[in-house]
Design a protein around this motif. Structure first.
Motif, PDB file in Angstrom:
ATOM      1  N   ASP A  68       0.835  -1.209   0.000  1.00 19.53           N
ATOM      2  CA  ASP A  68       0.000   0.000   0.000  1.00 19.53           C
ATOM      3  C   ASP A  68       0.869   1.259   0.000  1.00 19.53           C
ATOM      4  O   ASP A  68       1.734   1.428   0.865  1.00 19.53           O
ATOM      5  CB  ASP A  68      -0.909   0.023   1.240  1.00 19.53           C
ATOM      6  CG  ASP A  68      -2.057  -0.958   1.124  1.00 19.53           C
ATOM      7  OD1 ASP A  68      -2.316  -1.419   0.006  1.00 19.53           O
ATOM      8  OD2 ASP A  68      -2.701  -1.243   2.153  1.00 19.53           O
ATOM      9  N   PRO A  69       0.654   2.182  -0.959  1.00 18.32           N
ATOM     10  CA  PRO A  69       1.442   3.418  -0.996  1.00 18.32           C
ATOM     11  C   PRO A  69       1.004   4.382   0.104  1.00 18.32           C
ATOM     12  O   PRO A  69      -0.163   4.430   0.484  1.00 18.32           O
ATOM     13  CB  PRO A  69       1.133   3.988  -2.380  1.00 18.32           C
ATOM     14  CG  PRO A  69      -0.240   3.460  -2.681  1.00 18.32           C
ATOM     15  CD  PRO A  69      -0.310   2.094  -2.062  1.00 18.32           C
ATOM     16  N   ILE A  70       1.956   5.132   0.623  1.00 15.29           N
ATOM     17  CA  ILE A  70       1.679   6.074   1.699  1.00 15.29           C
ATOM     18  C   ILE A  70       1.821   7.498   1.176  1.00 15.29           C
ATOM     19  O   ILE A  70       2.908   7.936   0.795  1.00 15.29           O
ATOM     20  CB  ILE A  70       2.642   5.864   2.890  1.00 15.29           C
ATOM     21  CG1 ILE A  70       2.572   4.413   3.391  1.00 15.29           C
ATOM     22  CG2 ILE A  70       2.331   6.845   4.005  1.00 15.29           C
ATOM     23  CD1 ILE A  70       1.222   4.001   3.929  1.00 15.29           C
ATOM     24  N   ASN A  71       0.713   8.241   1.122  1.00 19.75           N
ATOM     25  CA  ASN A  71       0.708   9.656   0.774  1.00 19.75           C
ATOM     26  C   ASN A  71      -0.248  10.361   1.734  1.00 19.75           C
ATOM     27  O   ASN A  71      -1.377   9.915   1.917  1.00 19.75           O
ATOM     28  CB  ASN A  71       0.249   9.875  -0.669  1.00 19.75           C
ATOM     29  CG  ASN A  71       1.236   9.309  -1.674  1.00 19.75           C
ATOM     30  OD1 ASN A  71       2.284   9.887  -1.916  1.00 19.75           O
ATOM     31  ND2 ASN A  71       0.905   8.167  -2.245  1.00 19.75           N
ATOM     32  N   LEU A  72       0.198  11.464   2.315  1.00 22.46           N
ATOM     33  CA  LEU A  72      -0.627  12.134   3.322  1.00 22.46           C
ATOM     34  C   LEU A  72      -0.445  13.644   3.228  1.00 22.46           C
ATOM     35  O   LEU A  72       0.679  14.142   3.177  1.00 22.46           O
ATOM     36  CB  LEU A  72      -0.244  11.640   4.715  1.00 22.46           C
ATOM     37  CG  LEU A  72      -1.205  11.964   5.858  1.00 22.46           C
ATOM     38  CD1 LEU A  72      -2.574  11.339   5.619  1.00 22.46           C
ATOM     39  CD2 LEU A  72      -0.633  11.467   7.183  1.00 22.46           C
ATOM     40  N   GLU A  73      -1.582  14.372   3.218  1.00 20.92           N
ATOM     41  CA  GLU A  73      -1.551  15.815   3.075  1.00 20.92           C
ATOM     42  C   GLU A  73      -1.051  16.497   4.360  1.00 20.92           C
ATOM     43  O   GLU A  73      -1.147  15.954   5.456  1.00 20.92           O
ATOM     44  CB  GLU A  73      -2.952  16.351   2.732  1.00 20.92           C
ATOM     45  CG  GLU A  73      -3.486  15.839   1.409  1.00 20.92           C
ATOM     46  CD  GLU A  73      -4.282  14.558   1.554  1.00 20.92           C
ATOM     47  OE1 GLU A  73      -4.080  13.856   2.568  1.00 20.92           O
ATOM     48  OE2 GLU A  73      -5.097  14.263   0.671  1.00 20.92           O
ATOM     49  N   ASP A  74      -0.553  17.706   4.201  1.00 21.79           N
ATOM     50  CA  ASP A  74      -0.135  18.530   5.346  1.00 21.79           C
ATOM     51  C   ASP A  74      -1.345  18.824   6.235  1.00 21.79           C
ATOM     52  O   ASP A  74      -2.463  18.988   5.750  1.00 21.79           O
ATOM     53  CB  ASP A  74       0.480  19.840   4.834  1.00 21.79           C
ATOM     54  CG  ASP A  74       1.154  20.619   5.947  1.00 21.79           C
ATOM     55  OD1 ASP A  74       1.431  20.030   7.006  1.00 21.79           O
ATOM     56  OD2 ASP A  74       1.397  21.829   5.745  1.00 21.79           O
ATOM     57  N   GLY A  75      -1.133  18.878   7.550  1.00 18.71           N
ATOM     58  CA  GLY A  75      -2.218  19.176   8.474  1.00 18.71           C
ATOM     59  C   GLY A  75      -3.080  17.983   8.828  1.00 18.71           C
ATOM     60  O   GLY A  75      -4.164  18.128   9.395  1.00 18.71           O
ATOM     61  N   THR A  76      -2.602  16.793   8.482  1.00 15.75           N
ATOM     62  CA  THR A  76      -3.371  15.577   8.721  1.00 15.75           C
ATOM     63  C   THR A  76      -2.548  14.595   9.544  1.00 15.75           C
ATOM     64  O   THR A  76      -1.359  14.405   9.309  1.00 15.75           O
ATOM     65  CB  THR A  76      -3.756  14.909   7.385  1.00 15.75           C
ATOM     66  OG1 THR A  76      -4.477  15.847   6.582  1.00 15.75           O
ATOM     67  CG2 THR A  76      -4.636  13.695   7.622  1.00 15.75           C
ATOM     68  N   LYS A  77      -3.214  13.967  10.514  1.00 20.93           N
ATOM     69  CA  LYS A  77      -2.572  12.964  11.362  1.00 20.93           C
ATOM     70  C   LYS A  77      -3.474  11.738  11.434  1.00 20.93           C
ATOM     71  O   LYS A  77      -4.669  11.860  11.666  1.00 20.93           O
ATOM     72  CB  LYS A  77      -2.331  13.523  12.766  1.00 20.93           C
ATOM     73  CG  LYS A  77      -1.726  12.540  13.761  1.00 20.93           C
ATOM     74  CD  LYS A  77      -1.559  13.208  15.115  1.00 20.93           C
ATOM     75  CE  LYS A  77      -1.046  12.241  16.159  1.00 20.93           C
ATOM     76  NZ  LYS A  77      -0.936  12.899  17.498  1.00 20.93           N
ATOM     77  N   ILE A  78      -2.902  10.554  11.201  1.00 23.90           N
ATOM     78  CA  ILE A  78      -3.665   9.318  11.254  1.00 23.90           C
ATOM     79  C   ILE A  78      -2.986   8.345  12.209  1.00 23.90           C
ATOM     80  O   ILE A  78      -1.792   8.073  12.088  1.00 23.90           O
ATOM     81  CB  ILE A  78      -3.802   8.661   9.871  1.00 23.90           C
ATOM     82  CG1 ILE A  78      -4.440   9.629   8.870  1.00 23.90           C
ATOM     83  CG2 ILE A  78      -4.641   7.402   9.957  1.00 23.90           C
ATOM     84  CD1 ILE A  78      -4.648   9.033   7.497  1.00 23.90           C
ATOM     85  N   GLU A  79      -3.771   7.853  13.179  1.00 22.27           N
ATOM     86  CA  GLU A  79      -3.268   6.881  14.143  1.00 22.27           C
ATOM     87  C   GLU A  79      -3.789   5.491  13.797  1.00 22.27           C
ATOM     88  O   GLU A  79      -4.988   5.315  13.583  1.00 22.27           O
ATOM     89  CB  GLU A  79      -3.717   7.265  15.557  1.00 22.27           C
ATOM     90  CG  GLU A  79      -3.202   8.622  16.011  1.00 22.27           C
ATOM     91  CD  GLU A  79      -3.848   9.059  17.303  1.00 22.27           C
ATOM     92  OE1 GLU A  79      -3.597   8.390  18.327  1.00 22.27           O
ATOM     93  OE2 GLU A  79      -4.608  10.040  17.283  1.00 22.27           O
ATOM     94  N   PHE A  80      -2.898   4.524  13.752  1.00 22.64           N
ATOM     95  CA  PHE A  80      -3.231   3.135  13.448  1.00 22.64           C
ATOM     96  C   PHE A  80      -2.990   2.284  14.688  1.00 22.64           C
ATOM     97  O   PHE A  80      -1.886   2.283  15.239  1.00 22.64           O
ATOM     98  CB  PHE A  80      -2.355   2.609  12.301  1.00 22.64           C
ATOM     99  CG  PHE A  80      -2.528   3.333  11.003  1.00 22.64           C
ATOM    100  CD1 PHE A  80      -3.367   2.834  10.016  1.00 22.64           C
ATOM    101  CD2 PHE A  80      -1.828   4.513  10.741  1.00 22.64           C
ATOM    102  CE1 PHE A  80      -3.514   3.497   8.808  1.00 22.64           C
ATOM    103  CE2 PHE A  80      -1.969   5.176   9.540  1.00 22.64           C
ATOM    104  CZ  PHE A  80      -2.820   4.669   8.572  1.00 22.64           C
TER     105      PHE A  80
END
Length: 211
Positions: A68-80
């Motif tokens: 799975d590719p990882i791309n994440l916008e600025d100002g965003t946080k994701i907890e797994f």
């Protein structure tokens, strides 16, 4: 692999904070594949949004693969965090799904035939090319590789879409779902603003099916 009720989930907790524009895979970044419960803070994101992850709706049982590719916008946080696989809550005879994600037959919900309805307010679908997308709830029976199982000879048994609409089309407020062993029930809740929106799965008994 998941066999019976012995769950082997290699997932390990981690957090992603944007911006991440590398497009590297989960393996490249050193994170473990597996089933995850996912929590988003900050603005909504295109990453992991396919099932409806948002600030108001966490996603449960997200299956992440090494590629799975990882791309994440600025100002965003994701907890797994490793998926809890909690049994679905009951309301009367119905099982209640409140969040998008993957649900496991015989661990979270018994295998069998269900009538599918919903409660809460959806954004209605408008008949206009320029209108914003309305809310859509969908349930599919999928493999662990994410492939949707084709429809059987019984209509709607492997893919249910629920929505409200304007005009002559009043929408689709119910359907049938066949929950099967060794499959996933993949739930999507797109463009849902009302936090009280929930999907109800009511077992179909022989007596109710014959009416």
């Amino acid at each position: 692999k998941i066999h019976g009720k012995n769950i082997k989930n290699p997932a390990r907790s981690f957090t992603l904070t944007g911006p991440i524009n590398s497009g590297k895979s989960l393996k490249d970044l050193g994170y473990m594949p597996g089933f995850y419960d996912v929590h988003l803070t900050g603005k909504n994101t295109q990453f992991l949004s396919s099932n409806g992850l948002s600030n108001s709706k966490d996603e449960y049982g997200r299956l992440l693969n090494n590629t799975d590719p990882i791309n994440l916008e600025d100002g965003t946080k994701i907890e797994f965090t490793p998926a809890k696989f909690a049994k679905l809550k009951r309301q009367g005879q119905s099982y209640v799904v409140t969040n998008p994600g993957n649900y496991l037959p015989d661990i979270q919900i018994p295998a069998g035939e269900y009538q599918v309805t919903y409660r809460g307010n959806l954004i209605s679908q408008e008949v206009s090319a320029s209108a914003k997308a309305g809310s859509v709830l969908s349930l599919s029976v999928t493999t662990y590789e994410g492939t949707v199982i084709p429809k059987s000879t019984q209509e709607d048994n492997f893919n249910v879409t629920l929505y409200e609409a304007q005009g002559k089309d009043s929408g689709n407020d119910k359907g049938l779902l066949s929950v099967q062993k060794n499959r996933l029930v993949t739930v999507s809740m797109m463009n849902v603003v009302d936090k009280n929106v929930a999907i109800l799965l009511t077992p179909i008994t022989k007596s109710s099916n014959s009416k």
